[in-house]
Scaffold this motif. Structure first.
Motif, PDB file in Angstrom:
ATOM      1  N   GLU A   1       0.859  -1.169   0.000  1.00 34.35           N
ATOM      2  CA  GLU A   1       0.000   0.000   0.000  1.00 34.35           C
ATOM      3  C   GLU A   1       0.901   1.227   0.000  1.00 34.35           C
ATOM      4  N   ARG A   2       0.616   2.166  -0.878  1.00 34.92           N
ATOM      5  CA  ARG A   2       1.398   3.406  -0.974  1.00 34.92           C
ATOM      6  C   ARG A   2       0.430   4.587  -1.041  1.00 34.92           C
ATOM      7  N   PRO A   3       0.916   5.798  -0.754  1.00 34.77           N
ATOM      8  CA  PRO A   3       0.012   6.956  -0.809  1.00 34.77           C
ATOM      9  C   PRO A   3      -0.348   7.313  -2.254  1.00 34.77           C
ATOM     10  N   ARG A   4      -1.532   7.866  -2.457  1.00 36.89           N
ATOM     11  CA  ARG A   4      -1.897   8.417  -3.761  1.00 36.89           C
ATOM     12  C   ARG A   4      -1.191   9.762  -3.941  1.00 36.89           C
ATOM     13  N   ALA A   5      -1.061  10.218  -5.167  1.00 34.68           N
ATOM     14  CA  ALA A   5      -0.573  11.577  -5.442  1.00 34.68           C
ATOM     15  C   ALA A   5      -1.581  12.218  -6.375  1.00 34.68           C
TER      16      ALA A   5
ATOM     17  N   PRO B   1      -3.933   8.211  -8.804  1.00 31.97           N
ATOM     18  CA  PRO B   1      -5.023   7.851  -7.888  1.00 31.97           C
ATOM     19  C   PRO B   1      -4.852   6.485  -7.200  1.00 31.97           C
ATOM     20  N   TYR B   2      -3.743   5.790  -7.467  1.00 35.30           N
ATOM     21  CA  TYR B   2      -3.639   4.383  -7.055  1.00 35.30           C
ATOM     22  C   TYR B   2      -2.942   4.237  -5.699  1.00 35.30           C
ATOM     23  N   ASN B   3      -3.460   3.345  -4.861  1.00 36.62           N
ATOM     24  CA  ASN B   3      -2.878   3.149  -3.522  1.00 36.62           C
ATOM     25  C   ASN B   3      -2.415   1.718  -3.257  1.00 36.62           C
ATOM     26  N   LEU B   4      -2.665   0.786  -4.204  1.00 41.95           N
ATOM     27  CA  LEU B   4      -2.190  -0.594  -4.027  1.00 41.95           C
ATOM     28  C   LEU B   4      -1.345  -0.968  -5.236  1.00 41.95           C
ATOM     29  N   PHE B   5      -0.111  -1.437  -4.951  1.00 41.51           N
ATOM     30  CA  PHE B   5       0.843  -1.780  -6.008  1.00 41.51           C
ATOM     31  C   PHE B   5       1.143  -3.278  -5.916  1.00 41.51           C
ATOM     32  N   ALA B   6       1.026  -3.991  -7.038  1.00 46.27           N
ATOM     33  CA  ALA B   6       1.352  -5.420  -7.044  1.00 46.27           C
ATOM     34  C   ALA B   6       2.168  -5.735  -8.295  1.00 46.27           C
TER      35      ALA B   6
ATOM     36  N   PRO C   1       6.273   6.290  -0.642  1.00 44.44           N
ATOM     37  CA  PRO C   1       6.797   5.414   0.415  1.00 44.44           C
ATOM     38  C   PRO C   1       5.783   4.318   0.743  1.00 44.44           C
ATOM     39  N   LYS C   2       6.272   3.159   1.146  1.00 48.33           N
ATOM     40  CA  LYS C   2       5.306   2.104   1.468  1.00 48.33           C
ATOM     41  C   LYS C   2       4.596   2.443   2.778  1.00 48.33           C
TER      42      LYS C   2
END
Lengths: 162, 155
Positions: free
Chosen positions: A99-103, A108-113, B142-143
């Motif tokens: 999980e990362r912050p949106r900018a 707009p994305y908060n989940l990275f896989a 950042p994670k």
């Protein structure tokens, strides 16, 4: 966490890699001015504390046919990201999941896989499984394929001892 | 770094690549110990590992350090770099020793790199320097949470 100076010397001496010699830890010991048993004990302790995640090789995915590497990104409801992130991370084709912050508004994305496959079609098939898993908790998504590795080294400690 | 996928790996190479992704011993004669598990002697393992490293099949061999456990931090960052400036900006970003990896990706945000530092506050120092050197905004991701993974490449 304060690093012990000797541990720090060992990290400095090994962060680019381990010598491919018969007694690599003896060679490290000679470099840092410690005994071989001391280096081995310290590195085992660093591994036990999680400072060393593992001693291992990292394969070049591209050379091994994993030529498609997609960073899939998802805008998931904040209240469900912990639960759903755990499920995505557990998929056997996902190599990293955060999980990362949106900018906003750019990002707009908060989940990275990270999804790997031998072709983009394979990555797309795997991605479809994540779409199903997230269901209507996901508002938008995208896939960023890697075109080129520009640098790959790993952690480097600076020489400063401050 | 070559991206060429076509390489000849025999059964022993494959066994080495599979086994040593999981771990390597911290013992006085680790190649002997790791080789025993694979049915080869230390010298054979060393010769093959050197070859696999030289030909780019292996990108790293050794300890993987957790920057967070060292009191430091990792941060994924991204930039939208105009095509005409791309290689120049890549060189400027890569010149920072704190930049651990850097990938070109298919998106308006087309350069994605990881900064690893000893102290969390150094992340912003590095992103500030990169912005000053390139004139391009650096977005930091950042994670917030890491989800458990159990991924490896079966060779």
């Amino acid at each position: 966490m304060r690093l012990d100076p000797q541990d720090r010397d060992i990290i400095q001496a090994t962060q680019a890699g381990l010598p491919m010699t018969e007694r690599p830890y003896r060679d490290i010991a000679a470099t840092v001015g410690l005994s071989e048993p001391d280096v081995i004990a310290r590195m085992q302790a660093l591994q036990a504390r999680g400072v060393i995640r593992r001693v291992a090789l990292a394969p070049n995915h591209y050379r091994l046919g994993m030529t498609a590497n997609g960073m899939t990104v998802w805008d998931v409801e904040d209240t469900r990201v912990a639960e759903l992130g755990a499920l995505v991370g557990a998929l056997d084709f996902v190599s990293h999941c955060y999980e990362r912050p949106r900018a906003l508004p750019v990002w707009p994305y908060n989940l990275f896989a990270m999804v790997h496959g031998s072709s983009r079609a394979e990555v797309e098939n795997k991605r479809a499984r994540i779409v199903t898993l997230l269901g209507d908790a996901c508002r938008a998504s995208d896939t960023l394929y890697s075109k080129r590795i520009l640098k790959k080294t790993g952690l480097r400690l600076s020489d400063r001892k401050d | 770094m070559t991206d060429a996928p076509a390489i000849d790996l025999d059964a022993i190479d494959r066994a080495i690549l599979n086994a040593l992704q999981d771990g390597f011993p911290i013992t006085p004669q680790p190649f002997e110990d790791a080789g025993n598990a694979l049915g080869i002697d230390a010298e054979t393992l060393i010769v093959r590992l050197r070859r696999l490293h030289e030909d780019g099949t292996i990108t790293r061999f050794g300890p993987f350090y957790d920057a967070a456990a060292l009191g430091g931090a990792f941060c994924l960052c991204a930039m939208a770099v105009p095509a005409a400036e791309f290689d120049l900006v890549a060189a400027k970003v890569n010149a920072h020793p704190e930049v651990a990896h850097n990938y070109e990706r298919t998106h308006h945000l087309n350069m994605w790199f990881v900064i690893a530092t000893e102290r969390p506050e150094q992340i912003a120092e590095v992103t500030d320097r990169i912005e000053a050197e390139t004139g391009i905004t650096v977005f930091a991701f950042p994670k917030l949470q890491e989800f458990f993974i159990n991924f490896r490449v079966a060779v």
